[in-house]
Design a protein around this motif. Structure first.
Motif, PDB file in Angstrom:
ATOM      1  N   THR A   1      -1.143  -3.085  -4.962  1.00  0.00           N
ATOM      2  CA  THR A   1      -0.548  -2.541  -3.734  1.00  0.00           C
ATOM      3  C   THR A   1      -0.682  -1.027  -3.702  1.00  0.00           C
ATOM      4  N   SER A   2      -1.176  -0.530  -2.547  1.00  0.00           N
ATOM      5  CA  SER A   2      -1.249   0.918  -2.328  1.00  0.00           C
ATOM      6  C   SER A   2      -0.586   1.245  -0.994  1.00  0.00           C
ATOM      7  N   TYR A   3      -0.030   2.458  -0.935  1.00  0.00           N
ATOM      8  CA  TYR A   3       0.573   2.894   0.322  1.00  0.00           C
ATOM      9  C   TYR A   3       0.426   4.402   0.435  1.00  0.00           C
ATOM     10  N   ALA A   4       0.142   4.884   1.663  1.00  0.00           N
ATOM     11  CA  ALA A   4      -0.076   6.307   1.913  1.00  0.00           C
ATOM     12  C   ALA A   4       1.170   6.924   2.540  1.00  0.00           C
ATOM     13  N   TYR A   5       1.594   8.047   1.966  1.00  0.00           N
ATOM     14  CA  TYR A   5       2.709   8.837   2.483  1.00  0.00           C
ATOM     15  C   TYR A   5       2.159  10.182   2.954  1.00  0.00           C
ATOM     16  N   TYR A   6       2.647  10.647   4.088  1.00  0.00           N
ATOM     17  CA  TYR A   6       2.104  11.874   4.666  1.00  0.00           C
ATOM     18  C   TYR A   6       3.099  13.020   4.528  1.00  0.00           C
TER      19      TYR A   6
ATOM     20  N   HIS B   1       9.363  20.254   5.614  1.00  0.00           N
ATOM     21  CA  HIS B   1       9.937  20.543   4.306  1.00  0.00           C
ATOM     22  C   HIS B   1       8.889  20.654   3.207  1.00  0.00           C
ATOM     23  N   ASP B   2       7.605  20.555   3.563  1.00  0.00           N
ATOM     24  CA  ASP B   2       6.537  20.792   2.611  1.00  0.00           C
ATOM     25  C   ASP B   2       6.638  19.878   1.385  1.00  0.00           C
ATOM     26  N   LYS B   3       6.855  18.577   1.629  1.00  0.00           N
ATOM     27  CA  LYS B   3       6.932  17.623   0.533  1.00  0.00           C
ATOM     28  C   LYS B   3       6.675  16.228   1.079  1.00  0.00           C
ATOM     29  N   PHE B   4       6.488  15.308   0.152  1.00  0.00           N
ATOM     30  CA  PHE B   4       6.340  13.895   0.470  1.00  0.00           C
ATOM     31  C   PHE B   4       7.644  13.198   0.117  1.00  0.00           C
ATOM     32  N   ARG B   5       8.129  12.368   1.046  1.00  0.00           N
ATOM     33  CA  ARG B   5       9.390  11.673   0.824  1.00  0.00           C
ATOM     34  C   ARG B   5       9.148  10.181   0.792  1.00  0.00           C
ATOM     35  N   MET B   6       9.910   9.478  -0.065  1.00  0.00           N
ATOM     36  CA  MET B   6       9.721   8.039  -0.183  1.00  0.00           C
ATOM     37  C   MET B   6      10.944   7.392  -0.828  1.00  0.00           C
ATOM     38  N   VAL B   7      11.099   6.108  -0.613  1.00  0.00           N
ATOM     39  CA  VAL B   7      12.128   5.295  -1.258  1.00  0.00           C
ATOM     40  C   VAL B   7      11.401   4.191  -2.006  1.00  0.00           C
ATOM     41  N   LEU B   8      11.610   4.130  -3.342  1.00  0.00           N
ATOM     42  CA  LEU B   8      10.771   3.276  -4.189  1.00  0.00           C
ATOM     43  C   LEU B   8      11.587   2.488  -5.198  1.00  0.00           C
ATOM     44  N   PRO B   9      11.095   1.296  -5.573  1.00  0.00           N
ATOM     45  CA  PRO B   9      11.644   0.612  -6.741  1.00  0.00           C
ATOM     46  C   PRO B   9      11.025   1.190  -8.018  1.00  0.00           C
ATOM     47  N   GLY B  10      11.488   0.691  -9.162  1.00  0.00           N
ATOM     48  CA  GLY B  10      10.930   1.158 -10.426  1.00  0.00           C
ATOM     49  C   GLY B  10       9.516   0.666 -10.653  1.00  0.00           C
TER      50      GLY B  10
END
Length: 1000
Positions: free
Chosen positions: A748-753, A758-767
């Motif tokens: 599984t791959s996913y792209a975050y922009y 705020h000059d960063k990448f934000r995400m909510v992830l499992p371990g």
């Protein structure tokens, strides 16, 4: 010879052999003079200022204050009737004096009215026996010796009426040499209609300690019958006025009746007029609803009454009782009704007032305060007072008070306040008629006191207001084995039951509110928290409110533990016939865009919380975006909310959800117990139902929620994901070209922009383990030199992501310890010297000494001169201040202050250096005790980011400064929110260090 005569002789021998005999003789021959020069007054016009020294017992009184033998016939006590007659015949223009070293007895027994037009000065001892039956009209009562009162015999009464519009002066016996001479520099102006204790003692015990002032109703038996406890009924007499507090959501819904008959064996009180059991049924411990909502019943009758006349045109100027600079003396004030006391708009003029008396081991109990023009019981800079079992009704302004925040080790127990009204005269404090116009039944400024069993029952504004002098005010007196704040109640208040608005409270050690009840409040928020943290509310009940608890962005972590939220009580169903809660009732209204923090859990935590009967469009939790922290300052998600809850008799759509707007893109709530899950039992997370939130979750983990709204394509906005463990993560690439981050885990791959704001990448992830690659706008991989991973609050579940979960094409970054948030940094540029952030910035001050001289801008113009023309100077005003606006949030290293060079350096003493945020709210402060002649540097401490720096005095002197330098680094809000933690000096560059390790 009788034994009593022997005792009298022994007492006289002891008295005559004492060193005070000469003073006693002089005191007995007290006389009055008047120079006629009314221009001679005490050098201070402000009677609230602490005098040099305190007032203490007079030596000339010898042993008479502690030995009742002086009241026996053998000791030949004076009689008040004889003293009054002699005083009238003498034509004296001074007060009637009870001489020092003498005991006098009130010998009026027939209800006579006695008028003392020039006041009463008790320098010796005045005793009201149980046979006293009298009305005394006078302009002032001063107690420099002792005033005794016992409860009058049945059918007897004592009434003290104060009148007059002229200021009354205390002439301290020692300072004025026993004279009442206007030329005495030690005299004190105590205003009109005072009862003032100065070095003396009150020993007023006019009610049995077995008779409580109020109780809870047992049952509303019939239209004219109320059942109370037999013990309470035994203290009620036929004809007594009863006060029944409001039992509804309306603050002014209290009731009055007189007692027509009493059955003390059964506790049955018969009323002189009906209260309908059909349309106005009162709640009792026997029902019809929950016993917790039993209404309060008080008796307003007392045999001793202190009353003040209305002297037109000053109708708001009643009497006042003040314990004035009198430490150590054990005062006892019990069983008195105060009627028309308090003076609207005048500080220091209250019905009962302990004024700057240091340690005063005193008891105020069993009193009734009605029709107060300003406040009720005020403890001002005094410690050790017990305020217990008093009733305050129909009073204006704050009622039960610790006034300045310096008061400690006082006890407020089982006091009742009913119908606390707004004050319409300005006294310069927060109950003045200025926005926001508020009045609190309990106005608390220091929690280093004990509060238990108190009730605020019907306030036009607030029940309990914790308005600390500063956010960092001390924590509670104790929290183990129980809390020093316990078993307290607020109900039927128009605005809030409890609030910490606006100053807030961030104690250094955890505080515990135990077993509070907060119900039937008519305002928007029954509990309003503002910039408050380190606080646990446990074993408590919230019921029948519009919003039980508001938790906005400016809070630093509140835990709700073993607590029940009841949208619709049995009491409202069965007694009022209600079938649904308040329209759109809310249990907890909580902001989710709080700041994440490296050291404090800022989101609200629910630990074993029950939500009951949330039906008919009511909500257990309303999760909202607080616009006071807009997108440009912080993104939509802060620390995730943690919940361990159960729902009883509640609708499915009463469960929490997030709105469908852009602000909610990364929001989630951890449900530890599964109480908010579709099944009600499976732990998991409520999330935004979008691919970026579910990309690495099992395909069958998330179930869309049938409530909470839909996107434009019909997809539900929220989902519940069971048996997963997710965490909020930020990643900074460290290079400008990176605009996309692709994470890969297994297949599984996913792209975050890039979040441009705020000059960063934000995400909510499992371990798990993630391969991370950065790409530019042309989709070409770019090599990141020093990526930074931030992980936020650790969830309760297991198997969550951390910094070690990410492997970058450039190699793993160096990891810092796992904090919340925890960060990793590559080495940065060497430490930079802090700069002067304040020079030339906009400055202001409370007021100007002159329209042309000493402006605020001189305080940060960079000029340190020996000439005073370059300094700042305010007018003389309480708590004078000077402030500089740094133009935005800056990291502050220190503040250096230069005093004026020519004179008066001591005025710059006992002040605060305060650091304020962009809203002007205090973040932290430094206190300076004493003064310095030249300059002094104050180190700000760790993690201080502020927009404003304010210098504020604690006294009433003018403030003057030669120069102020605020040293630090010009950082951006984006660096502020990164929470960077530094491990060595090479990383201490221009404000990058905001975590556990700090550069100085």
């Amino acid at each position: 010879m009788s034994s009593s005569s022997s005792l009298v002789r022994l007492w006289l021998l002891l008295l005559l052999s004492s060193s005070s005999f000469t003073s006693l003789v002089q005191c007995a021959d007290d006389h009055v003079t008047d120079s006629g020069d009314t221009s001679i007054v005490h050098p201070s016009d402000d009677s609230r200022e602490l005098m040099e020294g305190m007032y203490t017992q007079l030596e000339c009184n010898g042993l008479i204050l502690d030995m009742d033998i002086c009241l026996t016939e053998e000791a030949f006590p004076l009689s008040l009737s004889n003293l009054a007659a002699e005083h009238e015949l003498s034509g004296s223009i001074g007060p009637l004096v009870i001489p020092c070293g003498k005991c006098a007895i009130v010998d009026y027994e027939d209800g006579s009215t006695v008028t003392l037009p020039n006041g009463l000065d008790i320098v010796g001892r005045l005793h009201f026996p149980l046979t006293a039956n009298v009305i005394i009209n006078t302009t002032a009562v001063f107690v420099q010796g002792q005033l005794d009162m016992t409860e009058p015999a049945p059918n007897n009464a004592v009434k003290l009426t104060l009148y007059g519009v002229e200021d009354q002066y205390l002439y301290p016996y020692t300072a004025c040499s026993g004279q009442h001479d206007a030329a005495c520099m030690g005299r004190q102006n105590l205003g009109t209609k005072p009862i003032a204790v100065a070095g003396g003692r009150l020993n007023v015990i006019a009610r049995s300690p077995d008779c409580h002032s109020w109780t809870h109703l047992v049952e509303h038996v019939s239209d004219t019958e109320l059942e109370v406890s037999p013990a309470f009924a035994a203290c009620v007499k036929v004809g007594d006025p009863l006060l029944i507090a409001s039992a509804s959501n309306t603050w002014s819904d209290e009731k009055h009746r007189n007692v027509a008959a009493v059955n003390s064996a059964t506790g049955m009180l018969t009323l002189d007029a009906p209260i309908s059991t059909t349309t106005d049924k009162l709640p009792g411990t026997n029902g019809p609803g929950e016993p917790e909502f039993a209404v309060e019943v008080a008796t307003l009758s007392r045999s001793v009454v202190f009353h003040a006349q209305n002297d037109n045109p000053q109708t708001q100027i009643g009497g006042h009782l003040i314990i004035f600079h009198t430490p150590t003396e054990p005062q006892r004030l019990s069983g008195v009704r105060f009627d028309n006391f308090g003076q609207g708009g005048i500080l220091g003029r209250y019905p009962i007032h302990w004024h700057m008396s240091d340690v005063s081991p005193s008891i105020i109990s069993g009193n009734v305060i009605v029709n107060s023009n300003q406040r009720c019981v005020v403890i001002h800079d005094t410690n050790g007072v017990t305020v217990q079992d008093n009733v305050a009704y129909k009073t204006k302004g704050h009622c039960y008070i610790t006034e300045t925040g310096a008061e400690e080790n006082n006890v407020f127990a089982s006091n009742l306040g009913v119908r606390t009204e707004l004050l319409y005269f300005d006294n310069g404090q927060s109950d003045s008629p200025t926005a926001p116009h508020e009045a609190a039944t309990f106005w608390i400024r220091n929690m280093r006191n004990e509060f238990y069993g108190n009730v605020a029952a019907g306030s036009e504004s607030i029940g309990w207001w914790f308005e600390m002098p500063k956010k960092s005010a001390p924590s509670m007196l104790f929290t183990e084995p129980t809390s020093s704040f316990r078993d307290n109640v607020a109900h039927s208040c128009a605005d809030h039951g409890f609030t910490t608005y606006k100053q807030g409270w961030l104690p250094s050690t955890p505080a515990v509110f135990d077993n509070i009840k907060n119900y039937k409040n008519g305002g928007i928020n029954a509990w309003k928290s503002h910039w408050t943290g380190q606080l646990t509310i446990q074993n408590s009940l919230f019921a029948d409110n519009k919003v039980d608890l508001l938790y906005g962005i400016k809070n630093n972590g509140i835990i709700l533990k073993d607590t029940r939220f009841l949208a619709l009580s049995d009491d409202m169903k069965e007694r009022k016939g209600e079938s649904s809660p308040n329209p759109r009732a809310i249990g907890i209204k909580a902001s989710y865009n709080v700041f994440p923090s490296a050291t404090i859990t800022r989101a609200i935590v629910l630990d074993n919380v029950i939500f009951e009967r949330f039906i008919s469009d009511s909500r257990t939790m309303d999760l909202y975006f607080d616009t006071r922290r807009p997108q440009g300052n912080w993104e939509g998600m802060g620390d995730p909310i943690e919940a361990n809850v159960a729902m009883i008799e509640s609708d499915e759509d009463a469960k929490p959800y997030f709105d469908c707007g852009a602000n909610e893109k990364y929001t989630f709530l951890e449900d530890v117990s599964g109480g908010f899950s579709p099944s009600g039992t499976e732990p998991g997370f409520i999330i935004r139902n979008e691919p970026h939130m579910k990309a690495f979750l099992p395909s069958d983990a998330c179930t869309p929620l049938t409530y909470g709204g839909s996107f434009s394509d019909g997809t539900r906005c929220n989902a519940f994901c069971k048996n997963v463990c997710i965490r909020y993560v930020h990643i900074r690439s460290g290079i400008a070209e990176a605009t996309k981050l692709v994470l890969t885990q297994g297949d599984t791959s996913y792209a975050y922009y890039l979040d441009d704001l705020h000059d960063k990448f934000r995400m909510v992830l499992p371990g798990g383990s993630y391969q991370a690659k950065f790409y530019n706008t042309n989709d070409i991989e770019v090599i990141a030199g020093s990526p930074v991973v931030s992980v936020f609050r650790t969830p309760k579940c297991t198997g969550y992501a951390d910094q070690s979960s990410f492997v970058f094409s450039t190699g793993e970054p160096t990891m810092s310890p796992s904090l919340a948030p925890s960060l990793s940094f590559a080495p940065t540029k060497p430490y930079t010297v802090p700069i002067n952030l304040s020079q030339g910035k906009e400055a202001s001050q409370i007021c100007n000494y002159s329209s042309t001289k000493y402006p605020a801008r001189h305080g940060n113009d960079g000029i340190i001169s020996t000439r005073r023309s370059w300094m700042t100077h305010t007018c003389k005003r309480a708590n004078a201040w000077w402030k500089v606006d740094l133009g935005g949030l800056k990291q502050i290293e220190s503040v250096e202050i230069w005093n004026r060079p020519d004179c008066c350096q001591s005025r710059l003493s006992n002040f605060y250096v305060q650091f304020l945020d962009e809203y002007g709210d205090e973040l932290s402060s430094i206190y300076n005790d004493g003064y310095f002649r030249k300059n002094k540097k104050f180190t700000a401490g760790r993690n201080v980011f502020a927009r404003y720096v304010r210098i504020q005095l604690t006294a009433g002197e003018p403030l003057h400064l030669m120069e102020v330098k605020v040293l630090g680094w010009d950082v951006s809000p984006d660096l502020l929110e990164s929470g960077a933690s530094c491990s060595d000096s090479t990383q201490c560059a221009s404000g990058l260090c905001t975590g556990e390790s700090v550069c100085y």
